[in-house]
Design a protein around this motif. Structure first.
Motif, PDB file in Angstrom:
ATOM      1  N   LEU A  65       0.911  -1.288   0.202  1.00  0.00           N
ATOM      2  CA  LEU A  65       0.268  -0.094   0.022  1.00  0.00           C
ATOM      3  C   LEU A  65       0.965   1.395   0.007  1.00  0.00           C
ATOM      4  O   LEU A  65       0.592   2.293  -0.707  1.00  0.00           O
ATOM      5  N   ALA A  66       1.875   1.305   0.851  1.00  0.00           N
ATOM      6  CA  ALA A  66       2.752   2.446   0.909  1.00  0.00           C
ATOM      7  C   ALA A  66       3.451   2.486  -0.446  1.00  0.00           C
ATOM      8  O   ALA A  66       3.483   4.074  -0.932  1.00  0.00           O
ATOM      9  N   HIS A  67       3.884   1.681  -1.277  1.00  0.00           N
ATOM     10  CA  HIS A  67       4.462   1.812  -2.467  1.00  0.00           C
ATOM     11  C   HIS A  67       3.510   2.329  -3.506  1.00  0.00           C
ATOM     12  O   HIS A  67       3.708   3.349  -4.277  1.00  0.00           O
ATOM     13  N   ALA A  68       2.360   1.771  -3.534  1.00  0.00           N
ATOM     14  CA  ALA A  68       1.260   2.313  -4.545  1.00  0.00           C
ATOM     15  C   ALA A  68       1.026   3.753  -4.198  1.00  0.00           C
ATOM     16  O   ALA A  68       0.673   4.419  -5.086  1.00  0.00           O
ATOM     17  N   TYR A  69       0.968   4.187  -2.670  1.00  0.00           N
ATOM     18  CA  TYR A  69       0.479   5.522  -2.467  1.00  0.00           C
ATOM     19  C   TYR A  69       1.503   6.508  -2.961  1.00  0.00           C
ATOM     20  O   TYR A  69       1.178   7.652  -3.409  1.00  0.00           O
ATOM     21  N   ALA A  70       2.770   6.148  -2.614  1.00  0.00           N
ATOM     22  CA  ALA A  70       3.915   6.929  -3.181  1.00  0.00           C
ATOM     23  C   ALA A  70       3.950   7.185  -4.723  1.00  0.00           C
ATOM     24  O   ALA A  70       4.078   8.258  -5.307  1.00  0.00           O
ATOM     25  N   ALA A  71       3.279   6.358  -5.513  1.00  0.00           N
ATOM     26  CA  ALA A  71       3.239   6.246  -6.950  1.00  0.00           C
ATOM     27  C   ALA A  71       2.185   6.615  -7.414  1.00  0.00           C
ATOM     28  O   ALA A  71       1.742   7.180  -8.750  1.00  0.00           O
ATOM     29  N   ALA A  72       0.896   6.859  -6.483  1.00  0.00           N
ATOM     30  CA  ALA A  72      -0.487   7.122  -6.969  1.00  0.00           C
ATOM     31  C   ALA A  72      -0.536   8.749  -7.286  1.00  0.00           C
ATOM     32  O   ALA A  72       0.153   9.462  -6.743  1.00  0.00           O
ATOM     33  N   ALA A  73      -1.375   9.110  -8.033  1.00  0.00           N
ATOM     34  CA  ALA A  73      -1.717  10.646  -8.254  1.00  0.00           C
ATOM     35  C   ALA A  73      -2.484  11.066  -7.030  1.00  0.00           C
ATOM     36  O   ALA A  73      -3.019  10.206  -6.326  1.00  0.00           O
ATOM     37  N   PRO A  74      -2.444  12.540  -6.765  1.00  0.00           N
ATOM     38  CA  PRO A  74      -2.798  12.970  -5.538  1.00  0.00           C
ATOM     39  C   PRO A  74      -4.513  12.629  -5.592  1.00  0.00           C
ATOM     40  O   PRO A  74      -4.825  12.412  -4.490  1.00  0.00           O
ATOM     41  N   ALA A  75      -5.085  12.495  -6.657  1.00  0.00           N
ATOM     42  CA  ALA A  75      -6.662  12.199  -6.311  1.00  0.00           C
ATOM     43  C   ALA A  75      -6.772  10.626  -5.984  1.00  0.00           C
ATOM     44  O   ALA A  75      -7.941  10.501  -5.688  1.00  0.00           O
ATOM     45  N   GLU A  76      -5.950   9.914  -6.131  1.00  0.00           N
ATOM     46  CA  GLU A  76      -6.162   8.345  -5.960  1.00  0.00           C
ATOM     47  C   GLU A  76      -5.730   8.210  -4.446  1.00  0.00           C
ATOM     48  O   GLU A  76      -5.832   7.236  -4.013  1.00  0.00           O
ATOM     49  N   GLN A  77      -4.803   9.098  -3.805  1.00  0.00           N
ATOM     50  CA  GLN A  77      -4.111   8.797  -2.618  1.00  0.00           C
ATOM     51  C   GLN A  77      -5.281   8.498  -1.621  1.00  0.00           C
ATOM     52  O   GLN A  77      -5.233   7.775  -0.688  1.00  0.00           O
ATOM     53  N   PRO A  78      -6.374   9.484  -1.572  1.00  0.00           N
ATOM     54  CA  PRO A  78      -7.398   9.318  -0.508  1.00  0.00           C
ATOM     55  C   PRO A  78      -7.927   7.629  -0.627  1.00  0.00           C
ATOM     56  O   PRO A  78      -8.304   7.175   0.715  1.00  0.00           O
ATOM     57  N   GLN A  79      -8.256   7.089  -1.562  1.00  0.00           N
ATOM     58  CA  GLN A  79      -8.649   5.828  -1.543  1.00  0.00           C
ATOM     59  C   GLN A  79      -7.679   4.809  -0.847  1.00  0.00           C
ATOM     60  O   GLN A  79      -7.990   4.095  -0.081  1.00  0.00           O
ATOM     61  N   LEU A  80      -6.271   4.939  -1.268  1.00  0.00           N
ATOM     62  CA  LEU A  80      -5.311   4.207  -0.769  1.00  0.00           C
ATOM     63  C   LEU A  80      -5.190   4.491   0.822  1.00  0.00           C
ATOM     64  O   LEU A  80      -5.067   3.537   1.704  1.00  0.00           O
TER      65      LEU A  80
END
Length: 234
Positions: free
Chosen positions: A118-133
């Motif tokens: 989850l942390a790696h996905a969060y770091a690579a995600a766009a700002p709009a996608e981060q709240p879901q993570l």
């Protein structure tokens, strides 16, 4: 089997148990400190903490190995108890340690692997996608809170409380038995208290002080005493 032969047969088991107890306790202490204090109450901060951790999944794997070694020490110790009451209490302690180890391994494996993913996905995600993570991480941390507290209670608190009278009846030092009883009772009470009142006191008192310092120190003392008991039977 004569009493002398029985004592002689305990020597290899006591030595092996003492070594695995010490090695497991030291690994648990070292790698739990290497884990650090995860800010699980803040999902975004927790994900950033994990992403910047250089060895997050590896720390969890090493701690699991330490728990397996420590549990092997408990199994070996309880197999050498000769007093009838001590042997009965030892069997209960062994059962608790085995069940607690299985729960701990499940909890820590999920924490290490899922948290890192989850942390790696969060770091690579766009700002709009981060709240879901963040929401996914918060859900995972909430689910793991119960297994984490129960694993400490069953793996470390219950065996220590059961072993205290067993060790005393089997000729181990009184101070070791009383110290184990106190450490186990405090750990059990703290785990149950945090289970019902998460904000009652800082979790570092349980996870950092009791589980990462007090329990390993007592376990090292027990392992050294087991080695000394093996020498005394020669």
């Amino acid at each position: 089997m004569t009493s002398t032969a029985l004592l002689q047969s305990r020597r290899p088991t006591l030595r092996l148990g003492g070594l695995t107890m010490i090695a497991g306790a030291l690994m648990i202490a070292v790698f739990r400190f290497a884990h650090g204090d995860l800010p699980a109450a803040d999902a975004a901060a927790a994900l950033q903490f994990i992403d910047h951790h250089s060895f997050y999944a590896g720390v969890h794997l090493a701690t699991v190995v330490g728990v397996l070694l420590w549990t092997a020490g408990i199994v070996n110790l309880t197999g050498t108890l000769t007093h009838s009451t001590a042997a009965a209490l030892g069997r209960l302690a062994r059962a608790a340690a085995l069940i607690g180890a299985a729960l701990f391994i499940t909890d820590f494996t999920i924490d290490g692997v899922t948290g890192q993913d989850l942390a790696h996905a969060y770091a690579a995600a766009a700002p709009a996608e981060q709240p879901q993570l963040e929401h996914a991480a918060q859900t995972a941390f909430a689910m793991l809170r119960g297994t984490s507290l129960f694993s400490i209670a069953i793996l470390w608190a219950v065996p220590l409380m059961l072993l205290a009278p067993a060790l005393r009846r089997d000729g181990y030092p009184s101070w070791l038995a009383w110290a184990g009883l106190l450490a186990g009772a405090l750990s059990f009470a703290a785990a149950v208290a945090l289970l019902f009142q998460p904000e009652l006191f800082p979790g570092v008192l349980l996870y950092g002080l009791l589980a990462s310092i007090v329990m390993p120190l007592w376990s090292v003392a027990l392992g050294l005493t087991m080695w000394r008991q093996a020498r005394m039977t020669s």
